[in-house]
Design an enzyme around this catalytic site. Structure first.
Site, mmCIF file in Angstrom:
data_model
loop_
_atom_site.group_PDB
_atom_site.id
_atom_site.type_symbol
_atom_site.label_atom_id
_atom_site.label_comp_id
_atom_site.label_asym_id
_atom_site.label_seq_id
_atom_site.Cartn_x
_atom_site.Cartn_y
_atom_site.Cartn_z
ATOM 1 N N LYS A 100 0.427 4.137 6.640
ATOM 2 C CA LYS A 100 -0.039 5.040 6.509
ATOM 3 C C LYS A 100 0.895 6.584 6.335
ATOM 4 O O LYS A 100 0.853 6.884 7.046
ATOM 5 C CB LYS A 100 -1.253 5.611 6.529
ATOM 6 N N SER A 152 0.884 -1.078 -0.239
ATOM 7 C CA SER A 152 0.010 -0.013 0.227
ATOM 8 C C SER A 152 0.925 0.831 0.222
ATOM 9 O O SER A 152 0.452 2.028 -0.583
ATOM 10 C CB SER A 152 -1.086 0.333 1.196
#
Length: 227
Positions: free
Chosen positions: A183, A146
């Site tokens: 993230k 990701s």
């Protein structure tokens, strides 16, 4: 700064230092466009040419297919901080800064347990503190892709410092519900967002429906196998 083992031109040294400072400050390297803008190049291609030269000299690695795929090698950083021999040929003295940090390496994290619980620690790894501007508290083994476009790949070891707050744009480790994720942090009028660096993944909005905790701030990255 150069050494006889790693001779760099002044411009190559400037780019190397820029990459290192970006990783120390944000946890990720700059893009080619950011390098070009910072150093006044006319295009990102000029930055790419210098990066390729640094890669040929063995001081960095370039990861294809990612906009931030630039890696510093641990042995490169240590070599560039090693003092030269004296004219009398005396042996080098070890630098105090090269003492090793012993950091827990965290693998898969079970739901509802502290991230540094003993059962999560795969091993203790010795790493040079010279790799980090801020001292990390632990290493986290990255799962998935990701954050691919930030140069953070599956299996990499993310150096994490425990913090209570983060600034927009910083890369963080967060726990949302039963999952621990890496993230980019964003806080706005709608609350907290956890942003991926891969268009195949969707942003995560922290809406309060699940337990949430900020587990730390990325302060460096080690490529798996280079520790």
């Amino acid at each position: 700064m150069t050494t006889s083992k790693i001779p760099l031109t002044p411009r190559q040294q400037e780019i190397f230092d820029l990459v290192r400072r970006s990783i120390e400050r944000t946890g990720t390297p700059p893009t080619r466009a950011e390098i070009a803008a910072t150093l006044g190049f006319k295009s990102a291609n000029a930055a790419e040419e210098h990066l390729q030269a640094l890669a040929r000299k063995g001081v960095i690695e370039l990861v294809s297919g990612t906009s931030r795929g630039i890696r510093l090698k641990a042995d490169t950083l240590r070599a560039m901080r090693r003092p030269a021999r004296s004219p009398e040929g005396q042996s080098e003295l070890p630098l105090p800064g090269l003492a090793q940090l012993l950091l827990p390496l965290v693998g898969r994290v079970a739901a509802g347990q502290p991230i540094l619980a003993q059962e999560h620690v795969e091993q203790q790894l010795a790493v040079s503190p010279e790799l980090f501007q801020q001292t990390p508290d632990y290493l986290l083994r990255v799962k998935g892709l990701s954050m691919r476009d930030a140069g953070i790949l599956d299996g990499d070891l993310l150096a994490v410092r425990k913090v209570a707050e983060a600034r927009n744009g910083q890369i963080v480790v967060a726990r949302l519900g039963d999952e621990v994720t890496v993230k980019r942090w964003k806080r706005d009028a709608d609350g907290i967002w956890l942003l991926p660096e891969n268009p195949d993944f969707r942003p995560i909005h922290v809406d309060g429906s699940e337990p949430f905790a900020l587990e730390g701030l990325a302060v460096g990255l080690l490529r798996s196998g280079l520790q």
